[in-house]
Design a protein around this motif. Sequence first.
Motif, mmCIF file in Angstrom:
data_model
loop_
_atom_site.group_PDB
_atom_site.id
_atom_site.type_symbol
_atom_site.label_atom_id
_atom_site.label_comp_id
_atom_site.label_asym_id
_atom_site.label_seq_id
_atom_site.Cartn_x
_atom_site.Cartn_y
_atom_site.Cartn_z
ATOM 1 N N UNK A 92 0.842 -1.198 0.000
ATOM 2 C CA UNK A 92 0.000 0.000 0.000
ATOM 3 C C UNK A 92 0.875 1.246 0.000
ATOM 4 N N UNK A 93 1.872 1.247 0.837
ATOM 5 C CA UNK A 93 2.777 2.392 0.953
ATOM 6 C C UNK A 93 3.502 2.660 -0.363
ATOM 7 N N UNK A 94 3.839 1.566 -1.086
ATOM 8 C CA UNK A 94 4.589 1.700 -2.339
ATOM 9 C C UNK A 94 3.697 1.868 -3.566
ATOM 10 N N UNK A 95 2.395 1.631 -3.398
ATOM 11 C CA UNK A 95 1.477 1.768 -4.521
ATOM 12 C C UNK A 95 1.549 0.618 -5.514
ATOM 13 N N UNK A 96 1.858 -0.593 -5.028
ATOM 14 C CA UNK A 96 1.918 -1.783 -5.880
ATOM 15 C C UNK A 96 1.045 -2.870 -5.256
#
Length: 171
Positions: A68-72
Amino acid sequence: MTRGRALIAAALVLSLALVGVYAAAGGASYEPVQVRNPCEPRPENETSGGLEGLAEEFTLSALDGAACRLGVSRERLARALATKQNRERFTKRFHIDDEKLTKAIRAGLVRAVDDAEERGKIPSFLAGPMRSMVEHVPLEQGIELVQDAEKILNGGSFLGGLGDAIESLLP
Protein backbone atom coordinates in the motif's frame (compact mmCIF):
# COMPACT_ATOMS: atom_id res chain seq x y z
CA MET A 1 -6.64 -33.88 -50.79
CA THR A 2 -2.95 -33.23 -50.35
CA ARG A 3 -1.16 -34.12 -47.18
CA GLY A 4 -0.71 -30.43 -46.23
CA ARG A 5 -4.41 -29.70 -46.59
CA ALA A 6 -5.25 -32.80 -44.54
CA LEU A 7 -2.99 -31.58 -41.70
CA ILE A 8 -4.56 -28.12 -41.80
CA ALA A 9 -8.06 -29.63 -41.73
CA ALA A 10 -7.10 -31.88 -38.80
CA ALA A 11 -5.63 -28.91 -36.90
CA LEU A 12 -8.80 -26.91 -37.54
CA VAL A 13 -11.03 -29.74 -36.30
CA LEU A 14 -8.82 -30.20 -33.22
CA SER A 15 -8.93 -26.44 -32.51
CA LEU A 16 -12.72 -26.38 -32.76
CA ALA A 17 -12.93 -29.43 -30.47
CA LEU A 18 -10.72 -27.68 -27.88
CA VAL A 19 -12.91 -24.58 -27.98
CA GLY A 20 -15.97 -26.79 -27.49
CA VAL A 21 -14.40 -28.57 -24.50
CA TYR A 22 -13.35 -25.21 -23.03
CA ALA A 23 -16.89 -23.83 -23.34
CA ALA A 24 -18.45 -27.03 -21.95
CA ALA A 25 -16.12 -26.92 -18.94
CA GLY A 26 -17.34 -23.43 -18.05
CA GLY A 27 -14.56 -21.51 -19.75
CA ALA A 28 -17.01 -19.03 -21.23
CA SER A 29 -17.78 -17.74 -17.74
CA TYR A 30 -14.13 -17.55 -16.66
CA GLU A 31 -13.05 -14.31 -15.02
CA PRO A 32 -9.54 -13.62 -13.81
CA VAL A 33 -8.98 -13.38 -10.08
CA GLN A 34 -9.19 -9.77 -8.94
CA VAL A 35 -6.05 -8.50 -7.24
CA ARG A 36 -7.10 -7.09 -3.90
CA ASN A 37 -6.27 -3.50 -3.02
CA PRO A 38 -3.54 -3.80 -0.35
CA CYS A 39 -4.73 -0.57 1.29
CA GLU A 40 -8.11 -2.09 2.22
CA PRO A 41 -8.45 -4.12 5.44
CA ARG A 42 -8.19 -7.87 4.97
CA PRO A 43 -11.16 -10.01 6.00
CA GLU A 44 -10.42 -11.72 9.30
CA ASN A 45 -11.39 -15.31 8.55
CA GLU A 46 -9.31 -15.72 5.42
CA THR A 47 -6.48 -17.81 6.90
CA SER A 48 -6.11 -21.09 8.73
CA GLY A 49 -6.12 -21.13 12.52
CA GLY A 50 -3.43 -21.68 15.12
CA LEU A 51 0.17 -20.51 14.94
CA GLU A 52 0.30 -21.10 11.19
CA GLY A 53 -2.75 -18.92 10.73
CA LEU A 54 -1.24 -16.19 12.90
CA ALA A 55 2.03 -16.31 10.91
CA GLU A 56 0.06 -16.23 7.66
CA GLU A 57 -2.11 -13.28 8.77
CA PHE A 58 0.96 -11.40 10.00
CA THR A 59 2.86 -11.96 6.74
CA LEU A 60 -0.09 -11.00 4.52
CA SER A 61 -0.81 -7.92 6.62
CA ALA A 62 2.85 -6.85 6.50
CA LEU A 63 2.96 -7.32 2.73
CA ASP A 64 -0.33 -5.43 2.34
CA GLY A 65 0.95 -2.51 4.41
CA ALA A 66 4.24 -2.26 2.53
CA ALA A 67 2.56 -2.68 -0.87
CA CYS A 68 0.00 0.00 0.00
CA ARG A 69 2.78 2.39 0.95
CA LEU A 70 4.59 1.70 -2.34
CA GLY A 71 1.48 1.77 -4.52
CA VAL A 72 1.92 -1.78 -5.88
CA SER A 73 0.06 -5.07 -5.40
CA ARG A 74 0.93 -7.40 -2.56
CA GLU A 75 1.72 -10.13 -5.09
CA ARG A 76 4.18 -7.94 -6.99
CA LEU A 77 5.94 -6.97 -3.76
CA ALA A 78 6.09 -10.60 -2.57
CA ARG A 79 7.79 -11.60 -5.83
CA ALA A 80 10.20 -8.68 -5.49
CA LEU A 81 11.23 -9.73 -1.99
CA ALA A 82 11.78 -13.38 -2.93
CA THR A 83 15.34 -12.82 -4.17
CA LYS A 84 17.87 -10.04 -4.20
CA GLN A 85 17.83 -10.04 -8.02
CA ASN A 86 14.02 -9.63 -8.05
CA ARG A 87 14.30 -6.80 -5.54
CA GLU A 88 16.88 -4.98 -7.63
CA ARG A 89 14.69 -5.29 -10.74
CA PHE A 90 11.63 -4.11 -8.78
CA THR A 91 13.37 -1.08 -7.26
CA LYS A 92 14.77 -0.08 -10.64
CA ARG A 93 11.42 -0.48 -12.44
CA PHE A 94 9.44 1.49 -9.84
CA HIS A 95 12.21 4.01 -9.02
CA ILE A 96 12.30 2.99 -5.35
CA ASP A 97 15.51 3.33 -3.39
CA ASP A 98 16.49 1.14 -0.43
CA GLU A 99 15.42 3.81 2.06
CA LYS A 100 11.92 4.02 0.63
CA LEU A 101 11.66 0.21 0.50
CA THR A 102 12.89 -0.06 4.09
CA LYS A 103 10.32 2.49 5.28
CA ALA A 104 7.56 0.65 3.42
CA ILE A 105 8.54 -2.71 4.90
CA ARG A 106 8.69 -1.20 8.38
CA ALA A 107 5.28 0.42 7.88
CA GLY A 108 3.95 -2.95 6.72
CA LEU A 109 5.37 -4.74 9.75
CA VAL A 110 3.89 -2.12 12.07
CA ARG A 111 0.54 -2.52 10.32
CA ALA A 112 0.76 -6.28 10.86
CA VAL A 113 1.38 -5.78 14.59
CA ASP A 114 -1.51 -3.28 14.78
CA ASP A 115 -3.85 -5.64 12.92
CA ALA A 116 -2.89 -8.60 15.12
CA GLU A 117 -3.39 -6.55 18.29
CA GLU A 118 -6.72 -5.14 17.07
CA ARG A 119 -8.00 -8.64 16.28
CA GLY A 120 -6.87 -9.99 19.64
CA LYS A 121 -4.26 -12.28 18.09
CA ILE A 122 -1.44 -10.84 20.21
CA PRO A 123 -1.76 -9.24 23.64
CA SER A 124 -1.28 -5.49 24.00
CA PHE A 125 1.71 -5.89 26.32
CA LEU A 126 3.54 -7.71 23.50
CA ALA A 127 2.45 -5.36 20.69
CA GLY A 128 4.48 -2.39 21.97
CA PRO A 129 7.85 -4.20 22.04
CA MET A 130 7.07 -5.82 18.68
CA ARG A 131 6.39 -2.41 17.13
CA SER A 132 9.61 -1.06 18.57
CA MET A 133 11.56 -4.02 17.19
CA VAL A 134 10.19 -3.75 13.65
CA GLU A 135 10.73 0.01 13.57
CA HIS A 136 14.47 -0.52 14.07
CA VAL A 137 15.18 -3.72 12.12
CA PRO A 138 17.54 -3.23 9.14
CA LEU A 139 16.05 -3.95 5.69
CA GLU A 140 17.75 -7.31 5.12
CA GLN A 141 16.68 -8.56 8.54
CA GLY A 142 13.11 -7.37 7.99
CA ILE A 143 12.97 -9.29 4.73
CA GLU A 144 14.43 -12.35 6.46
CA LEU A 145 11.70 -12.11 9.11
CA VAL A 146 9.03 -12.20 6.40
CA GLN A 147 10.82 -15.08 4.64
CA ASP A 148 11.10 -17.02 7.94
CA ALA A 149 7.37 -16.60 8.46
CA GLU A 150 6.84 -17.86 4.92
CA LYS A 151 9.00 -20.94 5.65
CA ILE A 152 6.68 -21.75 8.54
CA LEU A 153 3.69 -21.43 6.22
CA ASN A 154 5.25 -23.77 3.69
CA GLY A 155 5.61 -26.67 6.11
CA GLY A 156 8.60 -25.64 8.18
CA SER A 157 8.47 -25.93 11.94
CA PHE A 158 7.30 -22.98 13.97
CA LEU A 159 10.21 -23.25 16.40
CA GLY A 160 12.71 -23.58 13.56
CA GLY A 161 11.28 -20.51 11.84
CA LEU A 162 11.19 -18.58 15.11
CA GLY A 163 14.80 -19.57 15.76
CA ASP A 164 15.81 -18.37 12.30
CA ALA A 165 13.94 -15.10 12.85
CA ILE A 166 15.63 -14.46 16.20
CA GLU A 167 19.03 -15.41 14.80
CA SER A 168 18.58 -12.93 11.93
CA LEU A 169 18.15 -10.13 14.49
CA LEU A 170 21.33 -10.93 16.42
CA PRO A 171 24.57 -9.14 15.55
